[in-house]
Scaffold this motif. Structure first.
Motif, short mmCIF file in Angstrom:
data_model
loop_
_atom_site.label_atom_id
_atom_site.label_comp_id
_atom_site.label_asym_id
_atom_site.label_seq_id
_atom_site.Cartn_x
_atom_site.Cartn_y
_atom_site.Cartn_z
N GLU A 53 0.81 -1.21 0.00
CA GLU A 53 0.00 0.00 0.00
C GLU A 53 0.85 1.27 0.00
OE1 GLU A 53 -3.35 -0.09 -0.38
OE2 GLU A 53 -3.00 -2.24 -0.59
N GLY A 54 2.13 1.14 0.27
CA GLY A 54 3.00 2.32 0.33
C GLY A 54 3.16 2.97 -1.03
N LYS A 55 3.26 4.27 -1.03
CA LYS A 55 3.46 4.99 -2.29
C LYS A 55 4.94 5.03 -2.64
CE LYS A 55 -0.48 7.96 -2.63
NZ LYS A 55 -0.92 9.25 -3.12
N LEU A 56 5.21 4.99 -3.92
CA LEU A 56 6.57 5.15 -4.39
C LEU A 56 6.89 6.63 -4.45
CD1 LEU A 56 6.52 2.49 -7.23
CD2 LEU A 56 7.69 2.32 -5.03
N LYS A 57 8.16 6.96 -4.20
CA LYS A 57 8.57 8.37 -4.23
C LYS A 57 9.92 8.51 -4.90
CE LYS A 57 10.09 7.89 0.57
NZ LYS A 57 9.81 6.49 0.69
N CYS A 58 10.24 9.74 -5.26
CA CYS A 58 11.54 10.02 -5.84
C CYS A 58 12.62 9.58 -4.86
CB CYS A 58 11.69 11.50 -6.16
SG CYS A 58 10.70 12.01 -7.57
N GLY A 59 13.64 8.93 -5.40
CA GLY A 59 14.73 8.43 -4.57
C GLY A 59 14.63 6.94 -4.31
N ASP A 60 13.42 6.36 -4.45
CA ASP A 60 13.26 4.93 -4.24
C ASP A 60 14.00 4.16 -5.34
OD1 ASP A 60 11.65 5.26 -2.02
OD2 ASP A 60 9.77 4.88 -3.10
N ILE A 61 14.59 3.03 -4.95
CA ILE A 61 15.21 2.13 -5.91
C ILE A 61 14.23 0.99 -6.13
CG2 ILE A 61 17.14 0.55 -6.34
CD1 ILE A 61 18.84 2.37 -4.50
N VAL A 62 13.85 0.77 -7.38
CA VAL A 62 12.87 -0.26 -7.69
C VAL A 62 13.39 -1.20 -8.78
CG1 VAL A 62 10.88 1.18 -7.05
CG2 VAL A 62 11.66 1.16 -9.42
N MET A 63 12.87 -2.41 -8.75
CA MET A 63 13.14 -3.34 -9.84
C MET A 63 11.96 -3.23 -10.79
SD MET A 63 13.94 -7.41 -9.91
CE MET A 63 15.65 -7.17 -9.43
N HIS A 74 16.84 0.33 -10.81
CA HIS A 74 17.21 1.74 -10.96
C HIS A 74 16.42 2.59 -10.00
CE1 HIS A 74 19.04 1.64 -15.31
NE2 HIS A 74 19.83 1.09 -14.41
N ARG A 75 16.75 3.86 -9.98
CA ARG A 75 16.15 4.80 -9.05
C ARG A 75 15.07 5.65 -9.72
NH1 ARG A 75 18.38 6.36 -4.40
NH2 ARG A 75 20.49 5.76 -4.98
N ILE A 76 14.00 5.92 -8.98
CA ILE A 76 12.97 6.84 -9.46
C ILE A 76 13.49 8.26 -9.22
CG2 ILE A 76 10.63 7.72 -9.10
CD1 ILE A 76 9.88 4.92 -8.03
N ILE A 77 13.59 9.04 -10.30
CA ILE A 77 14.04 10.43 -10.13
C ILE A 77 12.94 11.43 -10.47
CG2 ILE A 77 16.46 9.84 -10.50
CD1 ILE A 77 16.15 11.27 -13.27
N GLY A 78 11.81 10.93 -10.93
CA GLY A 78 10.68 11.80 -11.21
C GLY A 78 9.41 11.00 -11.38
N ILE A 79 8.28 11.63 -11.07
CA ILE A 79 6.98 10.99 -11.26
C ILE A 79 6.10 12.01 -11.96
CG2 ILE A 79 4.98 9.93 -10.15
CD1 ILE A 79 6.85 9.30 -7.74
N LYS A 80 5.60 11.61 -13.12
CA LYS A 80 4.71 12.47 -13.89
C LYS A 80 3.28 11.98 -13.67
CE LYS A 80 8.07 13.37 -17.54
NZ LYS A 80 8.33 13.25 -18.99
N ARG A 81 2.48 12.82 -13.11
CA ARG A 81 1.09 12.46 -12.83
C ARG A 81 0.21 12.95 -13.98
NH1 ARG A 81 1.62 9.25 -8.53
NH2 ARG A 81 2.88 10.14 -6.89
N GLY A 82 -0.60 12.06 -14.51
CA GLY A 82 -1.50 12.43 -15.59
C GLY A 82 -2.85 12.86 -15.05
N ALA A 83 -3.80 12.94 -15.94
CA ALA A 83 -5.17 13.24 -15.54
C ALA A 83 -5.67 12.09 -14.65
CB ALA A 83 -6.05 13.39 -16.77
N GLU A 84 -6.79 12.28 -14.01
CA GLU A 84 -7.28 11.27 -13.07
C GLU A 84 -7.45 9.89 -13.69
OE1 GLU A 84 -10.38 12.02 -10.33
OE2 GLU A 84 -9.84 14.12 -10.13
N ASP A 85 -7.78 9.82 -14.97
CA ASP A 85 -7.97 8.52 -15.59
C ASP A 85 -6.66 7.95 -16.15
OD1 ASP A 85 -7.86 10.52 -17.50
OD2 ASP A 85 -9.18 9.47 -18.90
#
Length: 158
Positions: A53-63, A74-85
């Protein structure tokens, strides 16, 4: 002692995904240089955990799994949020790389919760680990030159 299994890079994604779906952590040995200096091949291991349930954030290392089936850490360095859908798009970067790639959340398999280095567990959420990321992220504009200089000083060419 846990079993050690050698997998091909394309088998890794399916194996880790199955562990995540079962709610289990999985430890993987780092084999590539893309996350140096944070992670070194054949020295460090990453404990991959289900995201839950945890949210991913910038700086997290994910497979995540690339379109070609390769599993990548690799590391998340940005998250682009789109429209609600629309779903979020994650901007990924290896710590030793100057380029980025964008992936969907569906490609993310699990999150590195811990790094194991020389038998010691290091939390990826610890203040020291997060500070390392923040400082290293400042080098991104000139990282390619920095890494090339470091390799030259060490006498490595590739």
């Amino acid at each position: 002692m846990a079993d050690v299994v050698t997998l091909g890079i394309r088998q890794l994604a399916d194996t880790v995904r199955a562990a995540m779906e079962a709610g289990e952590d999985m430890t993987v040995i780092i084999t590539g240089w893309s996350m140096a200096p944070t992670l070194y091949p054949h020295r460090d291991k990453a404990v991959i955990s289900p995201i839950g349930e945890g949210k991913l954030k910038c700086g997290d290392i994910v497979m995540f799994e690339r379109a070609d089936g390769h599993a990548v850490l690799h590391r998340i360095i940005g998250i682009k949020r789109g429209a609600e859908d629309e779903r979020a798009v994650f901007v990924m970067n290896g710590d030793a790389q100057s380029w980025t790639e964008e992936i969907s959340g569906e490609q993310i398999i699990g999150k590195a919760g811990y790094i194991i280095r020389k038998g010691r567990r290091i939390s990826c959420d610890s203040p020291a680990f997060r500070l390392h990321y923040k400082l290293w992220s400042l080098t991104r504009p000139f990282r390619k030159s920095l890494i090339a200089a470091r390799r030259k000083m060490r006498g490595k060419t590739d």
